[in-house]
Design a protein around this motif. Sequence first.
Motif, PDB file in Angstrom:
ATOM      1  N   ASN A 262       0.806  -1.218   0.000  1.00 19.03           N
ATOM      2  CA  ASN A 262       0.000   0.000   0.000  1.00 19.03           C
ATOM      3  C   ASN A 262       0.845   1.276   0.000  1.00 19.03           C
ATOM      4  O   ASN A 262       0.303   2.365   0.193  1.00 19.03           O
ATOM      5  CB  ASN A 262      -0.930   0.001   1.217  1.00 19.03           C
ATOM      6  N   GLU A 263       2.138   1.145  -0.230  1.00 13.22           N
ATOM      7  CA  GLU A 263       3.023   2.304  -0.279  1.00 13.22           C
ATOM      8  C   GLU A 263       2.545   3.275  -1.369  1.00 13.22           C
ATOM      9  O   GLU A 263       2.477   2.906  -2.552  1.00 13.22           O
ATOM     10  CB  GLU A 263       4.454   1.842  -0.561  1.00 13.22           C
ATOM     11  N   PRO A 264       2.184   4.511  -1.024  1.00 13.54           N
ATOM     12  CA  PRO A 264       1.672   5.446  -2.040  1.00 13.54           C
ATOM     13  C   PRO A 264       2.640   5.687  -3.192  1.00 13.54           C
ATOM     14  O   PRO A 264       2.210   5.878  -4.333  1.00 13.54           O
ATOM     15  CB  PRO A 264       1.434   6.732  -1.242  1.00 13.54           C
ATOM     16  N   LEU A 265       3.938   5.677  -2.925  1.00 15.57           N
ATOM     17  CA  LEU A 265       4.905   5.974  -3.982  1.00 15.57           C
ATOM     18  C   LEU A 265       4.938   4.902  -5.061  1.00 15.57           C
ATOM     19  O   LEU A 265       5.440   5.145  -6.161  1.00 15.57           O
ATOM     20  CB  LEU A 265       6.299   6.149  -3.392  1.00 15.57           C
ATOM     21  N   LEU A 266       4.401   3.722  -4.773  1.00 13.84           N
ATOM     22  CA  LEU A 266       4.359   2.680  -5.787  1.00 13.84           C
ATOM     23  C   LEU A 266       3.196   2.892  -6.751  1.00 13.84           C
ATOM     24  O   LEU A 266       3.058   2.143  -7.725  1.00 13.84           O
ATOM     25  CB  LEU A 266       4.271   1.300  -5.126  1.00 13.84           C
ATOM     26  N   ARG A 267       2.370   3.901  -6.507  1.00 15.54           N
ATOM     27  CA  ARG A 267       1.310   4.296  -7.446  1.00 15.54           C
ATOM     28  C   ARG A 267       1.711   5.540  -8.234  1.00 15.54           C
ATOM     29  O   ARG A 267       0.856   6.176  -8.862  1.00 15.54           O
ATOM     30  CB  ARG A 267       0.010   4.574  -6.694  1.00 15.54           C
ATOM     31  N   VAL A 268       2.987   5.868  -8.205  1.00 16.64           N
ATOM     32  CA  VAL A 268       3.478   7.096  -8.829  1.00 16.64           C
ATOM     33  C   VAL A 268       4.499   6.758  -9.906  1.00 16.64           C
ATOM     34  O   VAL A 268       5.391   5.927  -9.700  1.00 16.64           O
ATOM     35  CB  VAL A 268       4.135   8.016  -7.776  1.00 16.64           C
TER      36      VAL A 268
END
Length: 383
Positions: free
Chosen positions: A291-297
């Motif tokens: 769920n790391e937000p940076l992996l959706r960037v």
Amino acid sequence: MSTPQGGSSGGKVRGWCPDAWRPMMAGDGLLVRVKPRLGRLTPAQAVGLGEAAVAHGSGSLDVTRRANLQIRGVTEAAWPDLLDRLLALGLVDADGGREGRRNILVSPDWKPGDDTHRIAAALHDRLGELPALPGKVGFVIDAGAEPALSAESGDFRIERGSEGVLLLRAEGRAVGVPLGHGAEVEALIDLAHWFAKSGGAAAGRMGRHAAPLPDWARGSVQPAQPKAAPAPGQRELGTAYGLPFGRLKAPTLIQLAQTPGITGIRTTPWRILLTEGGMPGQLDGLSLDPNEPLLRVDACPGMPECPQSSVETRMLARRLAPHVVGRLHVSGCAKGCAHSGVADVVLTGRRGAYDLSLGQRAGAPPLRAGLDIDSLIAHFGAV
């Protein structure tokens, strides 16, 4: 040894992808691309690659969308010694022409002796039979029971069909033609030759080549339903580590390769490193949190590392990531190198400011134009 192509290119836009024999100049030095065979590094290769990146570059590497590794910050003076080390490690072909043809994206969950492994290895051994192709043209070998690379770009593809057979499919065509066991590599080579002879170089990529396929390459079989890309965490093969922005520090790669129980490291096009064996552990710059937000960037290096960019990208992306719903793409310019597809929120650099688009690609007509960082932070409530 000759001067590396692109060594004094400044801000020119190139129509080819760099490799170890033809590095490309960026804002922080030469980019030297390494294409691990079958997308796999042995522990010794990973340690050697990390040590070479420290000795001859800045110590930073990028994992690319083609599952390659780019060594950053290499000087023209250091490039020949770096190339010698990569050759000694078996990470680069001694023939620069063959190295340029080694654009093979392999499904990273292959197992020794399975169809993906068999076909990719055979294609690698027959690269010398390929015609001259545009530099960005590549092959996808995705022969598992469920395709893993359906969303990834590739001009000539072998993948599993909906009926369980293996297909040859040209990029831009929704269906493919079934192949008999052992005929896959011959079909790929034949299709590449047809592409070259039918004027494919003018189009640049198979997906943009409008010529009708030859009769033997036309089919009506749909690809099988794809599976989701792996999330960080424990997997069947080993451990999947997320890489924010695809950036990897050389000491981290060395530490990962020296972890007890790891027999190999596989690269992927999803900014994920996949280990063979070993137990999960926390390492600097790697994430085990799905769920790391940076992996959706998706965010390119931006200014000052890229001379095409007029804006900073990754610090802004870190600020905004927790406040954006869906996928965020921050692109330093309209080229969209970090992500060629559609994203939920897109920020494109233009003349030192940012254009905001929703559900678009980089460079699309903006919903709001000419925004500065403070305006974007306020817009997304990231204060």
